[in-house]
Design an enzyme around this catalytic site. Structure first.
Site, mmCIF file in Angstrom:
data_model
loop_
_atom_site.group_PDB
_atom_site.id
_atom_site.type_symbol
_atom_site.label_atom_id
_atom_site.label_comp_id
_atom_site.label_asym_id
_atom_site.label_seq_id
_atom_site.Cartn_x
_atom_site.Cartn_y
_atom_site.Cartn_z
ATOM 1 N N HIS A 128 1.078 5.249 -53.717
ATOM 2 C CA HIS A 128 0.188 6.602 -52.160
ATOM 3 C C HIS A 128 -1.041 6.460 -52.179
ATOM 4 O O HIS A 128 -1.275 5.785 -52.720
ATOM 5 C CB HIS A 128 0.537 7.933 -53.294
ATOM 6 C CG HIS A 128 0.149 8.859 -53.290
ATOM 7 N ND1 HIS A 128 -0.908 9.629 -52.357
ATOM 8 C CD2 HIS A 128 0.479 9.823 -51.698
ATOM 9 C CE1 HIS A 128 -0.971 10.743 -51.851
ATOM 10 N NE2 HIS A 128 0.130 11.137 -51.581
ATOM 11 N N ASP A 205 -0.474 6.045 -61.463
ATOM 12 C CA ASP A 205 -0.644 7.218 -61.294
ATOM 13 C C ASP A 205 0.840 8.159 -61.664
ATOM 14 O O ASP A 205 2.069 7.627 -61.164
ATOM 15 C CB ASP A 205 -0.241 6.654 -59.640
ATOM 16 C CG ASP A 205 -0.236 7.920 -59.005
ATOM 17 O OD1 ASP A 205 -0.075 9.417 -59.575
ATOM 18 O OD2 ASP A 205 -0.393 8.190 -57.201
ATOM 19 N N GLN A 208 4.572 11.416 -59.927
ATOM 20 C CA GLN A 208 5.634 11.926 -59.686
ATOM 21 C C GLN A 208 6.570 11.405 -61.145
ATOM 22 O O GLN A 208 7.623 11.313 -60.615
ATOM 23 C CB GLN A 208 6.672 10.811 -58.457
ATOM 24 C CG GLN A 208 5.701 11.549 -56.970
ATOM 25 C CD GLN A 208 6.053 12.205 -56.614
ATOM 26 O OE1 GLN A 208 6.724 13.307 -56.706
ATOM 27 N NE2 GLN A 208 4.784 13.024 -55.384
ATOM 28 N N LYS A 231 2.573 19.713 -58.916
ATOM 29 C CA LYS A 231 3.363 18.796 -58.883
ATOM 30 C C LYS A 231 4.469 18.848 -60.306
ATOM 31 O O LYS A 231 5.704 18.979 -60.425
ATOM 32 C CB LYS A 231 3.593 17.128 -58.619
ATOM 33 C CG LYS A 231 3.057 17.404 -57.188
ATOM 34 C CD LYS A 231 3.576 15.981 -57.286
ATOM 35 C CE LYS A 231 2.644 14.929 -56.256
ATOM 36 N NZ LYS A 231 2.563 16.056 -54.779
ATOM 37 N N CYS A 369 2.321 9.795 -46.612
ATOM 38 C CA CYS A 369 1.029 8.708 -47.615
ATOM 39 C C CYS A 369 1.051 7.965 -48.692
ATOM 40 O O CYS A 369 1.107 7.568 -49.405
ATOM 41 C CB CYS A 369 0.292 9.880 -48.449
ATOM 42 S SG CYS A 369 -0.211 11.510 -47.611
HETATM 43 N N1 7TS Z 1 0.242 10.056 -56.038
HETATM 44 C C1 7TS Z 1 1.468 9.866 -55.819
HETATM 45 C C2 7TS Z 1 2.827 8.714 -56.501
HETATM 46 C C3 7TS Z 1 1.357 11.143 -55.448
HETATM 47 O O1 7TS Z 1 3.045 11.757 -54.691
HETATM 48 C C4 7TS Z 1 0.779 12.007 -54.554
HETATM 49 C C5 7TS Z 1 1.194 13.193 -53.633
HETATM 50 C C6 7TS Z 1 -0.639 12.099 -55.336
HETATM 51 C C7 7TS Z 1 -1.097 10.890 -56.114
HETATM 52 C C8 7TS Z 1 -1.800 13.012 -54.363
HETATM 53 O O2 7TS Z 1 -1.166 14.353 -55.389
HETATM 54 P P1 7TS Z 1 -2.664 15.123 -55.311
HETATM 55 O O3 7TS Z 1 -2.156 15.828 -56.056
HETATM 56 O O4 7TS Z 1 -4.205 14.449 -55.510
HETATM 57 O O5 7TS Z 1 -2.838 15.047 -53.842
HETATM 58 N N2 7TS Z 1 2.458 13.178 -53.515
HETATM 59 C C9 7TS Z 1 3.197 13.970 -52.266
HETATM 60 C C10 7TS Z 1 4.003 14.232 -51.482
HETATM 61 O O6 7TS Z 1 4.860 13.170 -51.953
HETATM 62 N N3 7TS Z 1 3.852 14.362 -50.227
HETATM 63 O O7 7TS Z 1 2.733 15.140 -50.457
HETATM 64 C C11 7TS Z 1 2.059 15.490 -51.392
#
Ligand code: 7TS
Length: 411
Positions: A128, A205, A208, A231, A369
């Site tokens: 991501h 990271d 997920q 999430k 992303c």
């Molecule tokens: N890393 C991964 C693997 C992600 O899926 C996401 C967010 C992030 C980092 C960033 O997370 P945040 O909470 O700091 O924004 N992924 C997604 C997605 O797949 N669709 O919307 C956000």
């Protein structure tokens, strides 16, 4: 019905999520965008509401009753997170505002201190942007090099490729536990062993990861593990950085401000102990407490039970969607989690998402992303259906029927 039926009280779980009772364009809401952000059970909503109605003040600052209460609840949440991922010490849990901030913290603190022009960082093609850009910013400051582990056509990221790219020059190996597009689960424990043998630290990271499987940071052996609240059925605006105590202790602060100091003079400031050193300013208080409630919620159902249920649902969805001619899956790695990305020969992902939204079906369409990954699969974007613990086979059936309609419209 395809596959085995697992005893899992989906109906009562769905009942916990008030938003699932909402109608969308007169239809049942079929929420298949949990990988973007998951919905919240009333247990989490109530916990946040309770903070503001009965137990709210700033934390670690006041000597009055409310501040003591709020501080105690905030620290309880930290303990819950530590147990959730089996951290050895509570102080190894740093609250941030999300996965993104957690990774930026490591890049700016550990990275700036320890990397120079001779050093290398290893990432994968499946990352991501949150796990690419902080390292590029670091590279631009210190002049290090970034190497990228490839992804094969099934979305598998092979251990041999990590072995090929990790060397004595590698200082950081940073990669996702689970790809947000492919659903692939990466071999974290094995890669960590290779990285450590070369003296590199491992940053995971876990945005997920934690939501789909039990995570034990000590067993995995990783140095840093980042994830966010939104999430895992918790609030947005709260994230976690787990870091090994010995590493965090010698890292400089990431941001300066209130709450992170021991003494301040204009000549010299000394830092507070962990975890406060990395929590400058008023933290996301109610959000942290809400995250604690989300962890309780998942634990009460059972992390293994959730994982098993989701795998069953993924198998069902895969079989159901395989029957749609002209639909191509992106990511077919063995052991993947319940994230189904695909393209359709007949329509653009944005059109697919817009059309099925008319049926109440919420999916994400776009580059997710993960633009390098789109480039790897030679597609501009994809449609993604992601499943959480409240989804059912009925949701999958409505998705499949809606996709058949897309085909009819574009034939
Ligand atoms: N890393 C991964 C693997 C992600 O899926 C996401 C967010 C992030 C980092 C960033 O997370 P945040 O909470 O700091 O924004 N992924 C997604 C997605 O797949 N669709 O919307 C956000």
């Amino acid at each position: 019905m395809i596959g085995k039926t697992i005893p899992f009280d989906a109906a009562s779980i769905r009942n916990d999520f008030p938003i699932l009772k909402e109608e969308v364009r007169g239809k049942r809401l079929v929420y298949l965008d949990s990988a973007g952000s998951a919905q919240k059970p009333k247990q989490v909503i109530d916990a946040v509401k309770h903070v503001y109605e009965a137990e709210y003040s700033n934390v670690h600052r006041g000597l009055h009753y409310m501040s003591e209460q709020t501080s105690a609840r905030y620290e309880e949440a930290r303990l819950k997170v530590a147990r959730f991922i089996n951290a050895e010490f509570e102080q190894e849990i740093i609250f941030t505002k999300g996965t993104t901030e957690s990774i930026n913290l490591v890049a700016n603190s550990f990275g700036i201190k320890n990397l120079g022009p001779e050093d290398e960082i290893v990432l994968t093609w499946a990352e991501h942007h949150s796990n690419i850009i902080p390292w590029q910013l670091l590279r631009d400051q210190v002049g290090c090099k970034i190497n990228v582990v490839p992804v094969d056509d099934d979305g598998v990221i092979r251990l041999e490729e990590f072995e090929r790219l990790i060397s004595k020059k590698t200082k950081i190996v940073a990669f996702c536990h689970v790809s947000n597009v492919l659903g692939t689960v990466l071999p974290v424990k094995e890669v960590t062993k290779i990285a450590h043998a070369h003296g590199a630290v491992v940053v995971i990271d876990g945005a997920q990861g934690v939501v789909h499987m039990p995570v034990d940071v000590q067993d995995l052996g990783v140095d840093f593990y980042a994830f966010g609240g939104h999430k895992v059925y918790g609030p947005s605006g709260i994230g976690v950085l787990y870091g090994k105590r010995d590493l965090l202790n010698v890292m400089p602060p990431y941001q300066g401000g209130g709450g992170m100091i021991n003494t301040v003079t204009f000549d010299k400031t000394t830092w507070a102990d962990l975890p406060d050193k990395f929590e400058a300013g008023t933290p996301p208080i109610a959000q942290a407490i809400g995250l604690g409630a989300a962890i309780d919620y998942m634990n009460n159902i059972g992390l293994n039970k959730i994982a098993e249920y989701e795998v069953d649902l993924l198998e069902y969805a895969t079989q159901r969607l395989s029957g749609i001619e002209g639909l191509n899956f992106i990511g077919t790695a063995p052991g993947k989690v319940s994230v189904l990305s695909f393209t359709m020969d007949c329509a653009h992902p944005h059109d697919i998402a817009t059309i099925i939204d008319q049926n109440g079906v919420a999916v994400r369409a776009g580059h997710h992303c993960a633009q390098p990954l789109m480039e790897r699969f030679d597609i501009p974007s994809a449609t993604r259906a992601s499943f959480g613990l409240y989804n059912t086979r009925e949701d999958v059936d409505i998705l499949a029927t809606s996709l058949e309609k897309v085909k009819e419209i574009f034939k």
